[in-house]
Motif scaffolding. Structure first.
Motif, PDB file in Angstrom:
ATOM      1  N   GLY A 113      10.522   1.909  -2.509  1.00 53.24           N
ATOM      2  CA  GLY A 113      10.985   3.199  -1.995  1.00 53.24           C
ATOM      3  C   GLY A 113      10.122   4.384  -2.370  1.00 53.24           C
ATOM      4  N   LEU A 114       8.869   4.142  -2.741  1.00 48.79           N
ATOM      5  CA  LEU A 114       7.988   5.255  -3.083  1.00 48.79           C
ATOM      6  C   LEU A 114       7.592   6.028  -1.830  1.00 48.79           C
ATOM      7  CD1 LEU A 114       5.599   3.653  -5.729  1.00 48.79           C
ATOM      8  CD2 LEU A 114       7.688   4.971  -6.103  1.00 48.79           C
ATOM      9  N   ARG A 160      -4.207  10.935  -2.077  1.00 47.12           N
ATOM     10  CA  ARG A 160      -2.855  10.440  -1.838  1.00 47.12           C
ATOM     11  C   ARG A 160      -2.825   9.536  -0.618  1.00 47.12           C
ATOM     12  NH1 ARG A 160       1.107  14.116  -4.227  1.00 47.12           N
ATOM     13  NH2 ARG A 160       0.486  13.989  -6.403  1.00 47.12           N
ATOM     14  N   TYR A 161      -1.988   8.528  -0.726  1.00 41.86           N
ATOM     15  CA  TYR A 161      -1.689   7.634   0.403  1.00 41.86           C
ATOM     16  C   TYR A 161      -0.197   7.780   0.656  1.00 41.86           C
ATOM     17  CZ  TYR A 161      -1.438   3.457   3.277  1.00 41.86           C
ATOM     18  OH  TYR A 161      -1.247   2.588   4.320  1.00 41.86           O
ATOM     19  N   LEU A 162       0.154   8.310   1.818  1.00 40.14           N
ATOM     20  CA  LEU A 162       1.565   8.504   2.152  1.00 40.14           C
ATOM     21  C   LEU A 162       2.134   7.225   2.702  1.00 40.14           C
ATOM     22  CD1 LEU A 162       1.387  12.053   3.800  1.00 40.14           C
ATOM     23  CD2 LEU A 162       1.965  11.458   1.424  1.00 40.14           C
ATOM     24  N   LEU A 163       3.282   6.845   2.168  1.00 43.18           N
ATOM     25  CA  LEU A 163       3.957   5.615   2.588  1.00 43.18           C
ATOM     26  C   LEU A 163       5.072   5.964   3.554  1.00 43.18           C
ATOM     27  CD1 LEU A 163       4.200   4.174  -0.982  1.00 43.18           C
ATOM     28  CD2 LEU A 163       2.873   3.138   0.865  1.00 43.18           C
ATOM     29  N   ASN A 164       5.153   5.216   4.622  1.00 45.20           N
ATOM     30  CA  ASN A 164       6.255   5.371   5.560  1.00 45.20           C
ATOM     31  C   ASN A 164       7.212   4.228   5.274  1.00 45.20           C
ATOM     32  OD1 ASN A 164       8.030   5.551   7.659  1.00 45.20           O
ATOM     33  ND2 ASN A 164       6.480   5.738   9.246  1.00 45.20           N
ATOM     34  N   VAL A 165       8.268   4.518   4.522  1.00 46.07           N
ATOM     35  CA  VAL A 165       9.169   3.447   4.091  1.00 46.07           C
ATOM     36  C   VAL A 165       9.960   2.834   5.239  1.00 46.07           C
ATOM     37  CG1 VAL A 165       9.350   4.237   1.723  1.00 46.07           C
ATOM     38  CG2 VAL A 165      10.934   5.132   3.416  1.00 46.07           C
ATOM     39  N   SER A 166       9.929   3.455   6.415  1.00 48.28           N
ATOM     40  CA  SER A 166      10.664   2.885   7.546  1.00 48.28           C
ATOM     41  C   SER A 166       9.857   1.834   8.302  1.00 48.28           C
ATOM     42  CB  SER A 166      11.094   3.995   8.511  1.00 48.28           C
ATOM     43  OG  SER A 166       9.960   4.594   9.099  1.00 48.28           O
ATOM     44  N   ASP A 167       8.566   1.667   7.932  1.00 51.91           N
ATOM     45  CA  ASP A 167       7.722   0.639   8.597  1.00 51.91           C
ATOM     46  C   ASP A 167       8.232  -0.748   8.305  1.00 51.91           C
ATOM     47  OD1 ASP A 167       6.104   2.527   9.661  1.00 51.91           O
ATOM     48  OD2 ASP A 167       4.466   2.241   8.242  1.00 51.91           O
TER      49      ASP A 167
END
Length: 167
Positions: A113-114, A160-167
């Protein structure tokens, strides 16, 4: 070289400390300047309480650990941002170790969940900067003129690497 990627274990600490200490001794690619004992490495990067996850890349034929990538909590970063470090054998750079590790780390960071992954790289580490750029990291901040043990001043670039947790 064919690689398998798996979670790091405490039993990996001795081999990984040797790997990391060779990187530190070579200089120029890590902000770390003091060698690690296996116990200190385990606590800091493999299985300690601030470690979110740590993966190792294993040569499928020889069983040798070719590198590791750790993701952990770092003071000053929000709880939903992990701090990443990637280390590959001095004789094994440019063999896909970092890319294989990042795929596993990115997936685990999403599961945890990051929101993002932070990487802070010495400005003189052109290989490290290029690696994180290839992985999709973008510049976020610069800390200017951070002193090394030698007294030399080297900027630190945070990406920074943005994570899309909905992927």
């Amino acid at each position: 070289m064919e690689l398998d990627v798996r979670l790091a274990r405490s039993e990996d600490a001795a081999e990984l400390a040797e790997l990391l200490n060779q990187v530190i001794a070579r200089g120029g690619t890590t902000a770390l300047e003091e060698p690690f004992t296996p116990e200190a490495l385990d606590k800091a990067y493999l299985t300690g309480t601030d470690v979110i996850c740590c993966f190792v890349a294993v040569d499928r034929l020889s069983g040798r650990l070719e590198g590791f990538q750790t993701l952990g909590r770092y003071p000053g970063l929000p709880e939903d941002i992990g701090d990443i470090g990637t280390f590959a054998r001095v004789d094994g750079a440019q063999r896909g170790v970092g890319s294989a590790l990042f795929a596993a780390t990115r997936d685990e960071a999403r599961k945890q969940g990051l929101a993002a992954i932070n990487a802070t790289i010495r400005a003189d580490n052109t290989g490290g900067l290029a690696f994180y750029r290839r992985m999709g990291f973008t510049d976020h901040a610069v800390r200017a003129a951070v002193p090394l043990k030698s007294g030399a001043l080297v900027d630190r670039i945070s990406k920074r690497y943005l994570l899309n947790v909905s992927d």
